[in-house]
Write an enzyme that holds these catalytic residues in place. Sequence first.
Site, PDB file in Angstrom:
ATOM      1  N   HIS A  93       0.723  -1.285   0.020  1.00  0.00           N
ATOM      2  CA  HIS A  93      -0.024   0.071   0.069  1.00  0.00           C
ATOM      3  C   HIS A  93       0.905   1.220  -0.199  1.00  0.00           C
ATOM      4  O   HIS A  93       0.425   2.179  -0.834  1.00  0.00           O
ATOM      5  CB  HIS A  93      -0.819   0.037   1.168  1.00  0.00           C
ATOM      6  CG  HIS A  93      -1.912   1.133   1.593  1.00  0.00           C
ATOM      7  ND1 HIS A  93      -1.313   2.196   1.911  1.00  0.00           N
ATOM      8  CD2 HIS A  93      -3.066   1.370   0.787  1.00  0.00           C
ATOM      9  CE1 HIS A  93      -2.332   3.194   1.984  1.00  0.00           C
ATOM     10  NE2 HIS A  93      -3.432   2.769   1.158  1.00  0.00           N
ATOM     11  N   ARG A 107      -9.563   6.730  -8.014  1.00  0.00           N
ATOM     12  CA  ARG A 107      -9.822   6.140  -6.506  1.00  0.00           C
ATOM     13  C   ARG A 107     -10.629   7.146  -5.862  1.00  0.00           C
ATOM     14  O   ARG A 107      -9.911   7.693  -4.889  1.00  0.00           O
ATOM     15  CB  ARG A 107      -8.776   5.553  -6.172  1.00  0.00           C
ATOM     16  CG  ARG A 107      -8.301   4.566  -6.892  1.00  0.00           C
ATOM     17  CD  ARG A 107      -6.668   4.165  -6.560  1.00  0.00           C
ATOM     18  NE  ARG A 107      -5.711   5.293  -6.809  1.00  0.00           N
ATOM     19  CZ  ARG A 107      -4.354   5.023  -6.935  1.00  0.00           C
ATOM     20  NH1 ARG A 107      -3.875   3.831  -6.710  1.00  0.00           N
ATOM     21  NH2 ARG A 107      -3.561   6.103  -7.349  1.00  0.00           N
ATOM     22  N   ARG A 112     -13.726   5.105 -10.525  1.00  0.00           N
ATOM     23  CA  ARG A 112     -14.308   4.077  -9.599  1.00  0.00           C
ATOM     24  C   ARG A 112     -14.948   4.369  -8.384  1.00  0.00           C
ATOM     25  O   ARG A 112     -14.498   5.221  -7.725  1.00  0.00           O
ATOM     26  CB  ARG A 112     -12.906   3.304  -9.170  1.00  0.00           C
ATOM     27  CG  ARG A 112     -13.022   1.820  -8.688  1.00  0.00           C
ATOM     28  CD  ARG A 112     -11.906   1.105  -8.263  1.00  0.00           C
ATOM     29  NE  ARG A 112     -11.029   1.653  -7.299  1.00  0.00           N
ATOM     30  CZ  ARG A 112     -10.105   1.297  -6.840  1.00  0.00           C
ATOM     31  NH1 ARG A 112      -9.606   0.274  -7.374  1.00  0.00           N
ATOM     32  NH2 ARG A 112      -9.393   1.874  -5.751  1.00  0.00           N
ATOM     33  N   GLY A 170      -7.894  -4.885 -12.910  1.00  0.00           N
ATOM     34  CA  GLY A 170      -7.149  -4.484 -11.632  1.00  0.00           C
ATOM     35  C   GLY A 170      -6.112  -5.518 -11.207  1.00  0.00           C
ATOM     36  O   GLY A 170      -6.348  -6.561 -10.639  1.00  0.00           O
ATOM     37  N   THR A 171      -4.980  -5.476 -11.855  1.00  0.00           N
ATOM     38  CA  THR A 171      -4.028  -6.563 -11.817  1.00  0.00           C
ATOM     39  C   THR A 171      -3.412  -6.871 -10.616  1.00  0.00           C
ATOM     40  O   THR A 171      -2.985  -8.056 -10.234  1.00  0.00           O
ATOM     41  CB  THR A 171      -3.016  -6.405 -12.861  1.00  0.00           C
ATOM     42  OG1 THR A 171      -2.329  -4.970 -13.034  1.00  0.00           O
ATOM     43  CG2 THR A 171      -3.481  -6.758 -14.154  1.00  0.00           C
ATOM     44  N   ASN A 172      -3.447  -5.893  -9.649  1.00  0.00           N
ATOM     45  CA  ASN A 172      -2.838  -6.122  -8.109  1.00  0.00           C
ATOM     46  C   ASN A 172      -3.914  -7.082  -7.464  1.00  0.00           C
ATOM     47  O   ASN A 172      -3.361  -8.121  -7.120  1.00  0.00           O
ATOM     48  CB  ASN A 172      -2.717  -4.844  -7.306  1.00  0.00           C
ATOM     49  CG  ASN A 172      -1.682  -3.920  -7.599  1.00  0.00           C
ATOM     50  OD1 ASN A 172      -0.660  -4.601  -8.039  1.00  0.00           O
ATOM     51  ND2 ASN A 172      -1.877  -2.772  -7.320  1.00  0.00           N
ATOM     52  N   CYS A 209      -5.141  -1.061 -15.190  1.00  0.00           N
ATOM     53  CA  CYS A 209      -4.835   0.103 -14.357  1.00  0.00           C
ATOM     54  C   CYS A 209      -3.967  -0.493 -13.217  1.00  0.00           C
ATOM     55  O   CYS A 209      -4.381  -1.599 -12.789  1.00  0.00           O
ATOM     56  CB  CYS A 209      -6.188   0.810 -13.779  1.00  0.00           C
ATOM     57  SG  CYS A 209      -7.217  -0.292 -12.805  1.00  0.00           S
TER      58      CYS A 209
END
Length: 890
Positions: free
Chosen positions: A453, A561, A617, A782-784, A846
């Site tokens: 984070h 976000r 989002r 959202g690849t994380n 993203c």
Amino acid sequence: MDNRIHFFSQNEVIPKKVDPELLGIRGRQANEFAELGFPILPGFVIDSKLASEIEPKPIRKDVAMLLDKCAKMVGKIYGDSENPMLLKIVISSNLAITTYPTLHNFGLVKPTIDGFSQWVGRDFAAHEVLFLVRGMLKIEERIKELEEKTRELDEITGALTTLNAMLGITGPSNELGKKEKAPKISKSAEGYMDEYAHFFPQGFFDDAEIQLFIALMEISRMFQMDDQNDRDTALMITPMVYGNYGKDSCSGNYFSRNVVTGEKQLQGDFFRGKFNETGGTGQPIEKIGPSHLKQLEIIARTLEDKFKEIRQIRFTIENGRLWLIEQRSVEQKSAQADIKLALDLVKRKIIDGKTAVKSIDPLRLNEILHPVIDPASVKDFKSWKGGIAGAPGAALGRAYFSTTALLEALKLAQQKGEDTRFILVAESSFAEDVKAIEVSTGVLTAEGGYSAHASVVARQYGKVSLVAPEMKIKGKTAVLGNLSFAEGDYITLNVPFYGQANVYLGTAKLIEPSPKESGLLEFIELSKTFLKKFHVRCNADTPRDAALALSFGAEGVGLCRTEHMFFKAERINVFREMLLSTDQKERTKALDKLQAMQREDFYGIFKVMAGKEVTIRLLDSPLHEFMPHNNDEIQSLIDHLQKVKKVKISRAEIAASVEALHEFNPMLGHRGCRIAVSYPEIYAMQVRAIFEAVYKLRSEKIDARPEIMVPIVMNASELKLIAYGKKIEGSTYTGIVDIEEELRTAKKSKPVDYSIGTMIELPAAALGAGEIAKYGRFFSFGTNDLTQTTLGISRDDFTAFMPDYTLFDLIQGNPFSTLDSRVKELIALAVERGRLCRPDLVCGLCGEHGANPANVRFCMDAGLNYVSCSPYSVPIALLAVAQTEADRVE
């Protein structure tokens, strides 16, 4: 003349019919410089056909004739007792890396030493004899190794050790620009000749011609004995010149341009009356004198144009005459310098745009986007080395161990007009720490890694981030190995993109970046000329971020976000007020205040990105993240509620509310679209704020293009409900479409073009993409989270066991930096299935995966339309896209 011996000079080149491989690398380089007309020392190459079988008699006349040609050009004669010309023998292999030494000072014999000494001094002459001896002993050492003569080898090795100590040599060779210690001269030149004569064949120090042929024959014998030599090594012989040879002499070295700023000015020093920089005080190269400076500038420009890179050049001026000694590529140079050079070469049509764009590694742009440390400013600092780079750059400030403490210190510093630079130091960071990271210069955490984070948020805001798993925080003290610091102490973080990071105790001197002056913005514009349909967007939560990304070439916002907007100091308690409301009236009142705030947020971002898509989002974070987590935050909320509601509320009541929102696995819990199902009024507030901002901008004739993204969907039914609403007996869910229509009707306005889509971050969503695409016009991967849910590992915790997995090759690389093959497969599958249902489906990625050049080509090949990343990563992704497109240009 033996056709295996080849002469070269400034005015004469080796014929093209000669096979270049026969000359070796150094021989080819010398001939290339001759072709450029540089003031190089003349010389000749004994090519590889002859070098391994040298016999003096057949080539004696040829060598003598060529030495006479050299003598006429340099004004000295080989073997002359008054003004002797000395020689250098270069072993010219075809291997880029070779262990062969360069051999100097042939011609230093007893009949010439007095003549040489009168020009350079007795001590220097003795010093050069030692260098001659050292070079030849290296050859003899190798011969004895090959002959396996241990006793003689030990004697030579011992002599070399002594010589190296006397000469102050600490490495294997005298490299360009290397400074040595002052030599320890205790004997005369003749004395050293007598001391070392027994190592060499008879007559080595008695006659210059004999000495040269002894050297050539010994080198040839070494070639014959060495199985590693494939008879492909040549010998190059050139005269030597000295910067301390007479009054108008000097030595120097310089770069063809400034290696830090890239300015088109020579950078270097010269040393008046010195053979090299040892023991001398250099003067800036621009003071060398106009005629020589002009020659040096011509050489620099010619070399840059030929090699298309910055070069380092060593030269000698002997008795007023300039000679180019050596030139080579430069390892230690900034990305800014390389960009400035590339742009210069393009303007002058030396290279085309494709070559320029492909000449820069995208990841090197990090150097330009963040401050760097002046190394001289930290040489005496206590420091710790290690950690994981979260966001590169350099930062300094006072360390504070919590968001509350940092914000309080910042407020106090602002009131007193003191230094407002701070670094957040914590075990880990959470959503509520965003506001501290935003106002800090950097963040140092103990948990997580590149995708933690703190790292993600730091990259978003252009801050520096370092993860140091070894760090222990005990009360008001942090410990990193032998380095410890207290809260309030100044520390400096140095996080290079390549190499190890450092934490320093104290304040370093920082060199701040300038995207415009660095040439970055111009380079971005050049790169964008190669972009076609695929483009780069940014992750931006504020107008400032959006404007910054736009200046870096972003074509819209791929991820806004909205949860980050609520963590601002003046907003967080309003959001908490909404969560703690006990009836609809109270909740509506709080939501109205939040809606006004959100409307202004969206208005600012849409306005900056006029004419470009902005993907917003809707709220994604679990609600418990917004609740207070310490006594100061609880007290702040109590004060706010008492002011707003005019009623008292206890800490116990707040604690109970926090506990009610607690989840055991919030990442897979009540978040994203699931919040919207339970609390539809939150998403409804955000949607109204979006369209109010859009209609306001329309009245100002500004083109706003909203894309509304619903996060964490697992099936088509969720997206259908939130987008289009649903009526069931006794209940109605108002969808995004209904809210927009209701607002449009109230404003008596014409429809606006907008899109509804979703974030694909669960394997279930990827597999069900065909159904989901029925209700969404775009997908954003959202690849994380998709990596976490596919591999079943946490981005914040995986560093604890990843070293073990890497040790046994259980996983390749960092899956939160480079996309895992299974994640790629899900993305490709989702794109394919989605477009079978909706052929015009827009797809993007993203997250920071999009800033990794290794992932960009995959995204393009998989049919995505864009990648989106933090503003400071936009240039990196953009250059990676441009390079991929350039590769496809015929």
